[in-house]
Design an enzyme around this catalytic site. Structure first.
Site, mmCIF file in Angstrom:
data_model
loop_
_atom_site.group_PDB
_atom_site.id
_atom_site.type_symbol
_atom_site.label_atom_id
_atom_site.label_comp_id
_atom_site.label_asym_id
_atom_site.label_seq_id
_atom_site.Cartn_x
_atom_site.Cartn_y
_atom_site.Cartn_z
ATOM 1 C CB CYS A 15 36.417 36.345 32.729
ATOM 2 S SG CYS A 15 34.732 36.924 32.487
HETATM 3 C C1 BEZ Z 1 32.551 34.476 35.059
HETATM 4 O O1 BEZ Z 1 33.432 34.841 34.283
HETATM 5 O O2 BEZ Z 1 32.642 33.436 35.687
HETATM 6 C C2 BEZ Z 1 31.314 35.306 35.225
HETATM 7 C C3 BEZ Z 1 31.368 36.674 34.998
HETATM 8 C C4 BEZ Z 1 30.229 37.441 35.182
HETATM 9 C C5 BEZ Z 1 29.051 36.837 35.553
HETATM 10 C C6 BEZ Z 1 29.002 35.448 35.746
HETATM 11 C C7 BEZ Z 1 30.143 34.679 35.571
#
Ligand code: BEZ
Length: 209
Positions: free
Chosen positions: A45
């Site tokens: 994210c």
């Molecule tokens: C991420 O943004 O890396 C992420 C967010 C939620 C679950 C798995 C990965």
């Protein structure tokens, strides 16, 4: 309920990093891109939100208003923003919705309980100036999206809206486009002089505009 292409994008009022926003009022007569991310302070994210900030001038050029969302509160978005700027080299320059009661996530069917029963998936909704949903996309938490592809799709959508043409596989702006099947040969001759017929159902022309 799932949101389908052609549906009116549900309106809402939300707390965001840019204050309270009424969604339809925020969009005004522009296009919009509403996208969700699963969780603040997570790696994929962080990279996505930085990339959208970097691409904002491209979205502005296409008259697309950006708004992001997760179920985390706005206070968390604000704390995370400094990490995004530090690690991605670009400051957030569009509002992020905090949706802790999940009302917007649910209205847009962004929570897929068999993937995760509390966090949003990576959804994208492209909305046209009539507030109609023109593109939806859903990625899982572990796969960062390709926002260049979303820009490419927006270019295609805007050409379709303005000129009644379609775009072929892997089309890039500037390349030839396809004349919609709803356009008769006679009308095609008037609107797209010099167009080429490869098959009666496959007519191509230079990109208008
Ligand atoms: C991420 O943004 O890396 C992420 C967010 C939620 C679950 C798995 C990965």
């Amino acid at each position: 309920m799932a949101i389908r292409l052609g549906d009116t994008a549900p309106d809402f009022t939300a707390e965001t990093t840019h204050g309270t926003i009424r969604f339809h009022e925020y969009l005004g007569g522009s296009w919009g891109m509403l996208f969700s991310h699963p969780k603040d302070f997570t790696p994929v994210c962080t990279t996505e939100l930085g990339q959208v900030a970097r691409l904002k001038p491209e979205l502005d050029r296409r008259d697309v208003k950006i708004i992001g969302l997760s179920v985390d509160p706005v206070a968390d978005h604000r704390r995370w923003a400094s990490d995004i700027e530090e690690t991605q080299g670009v400051a957030l320059n569009y509002p992020l919705i905090g949706d802790p009661d999940r009302s917007i996530s649910e209205a847009y069917d962004m929570i897929h309980p068999n993937a995760n029963d509390t966090l949003t998936v990576r959804s994208v909704f492209v909305i046209d100036p009539d507030k109609k949903v023109r593109l939806t996309l859903t990625y899982p938490a572990t796969t960062g999206r390709n926002f260049d592809e979303i820009l490419r799709a927006i270019d295609s959508l805007q050409l379709a809206s303005r000129h009644g043409v379609a775009t072929p596989v892997d089309w890039r702006p500037g390349q030839d486009v396809i004349i919609a099947q709803s356009v008769s040969d006679q009308e095609a001759q008037e609107r797209f002089p010099g167009y080429r017929t490869i098959k009666p159902y496959l007519r191509v022309t230079k990109a208008p505009g």
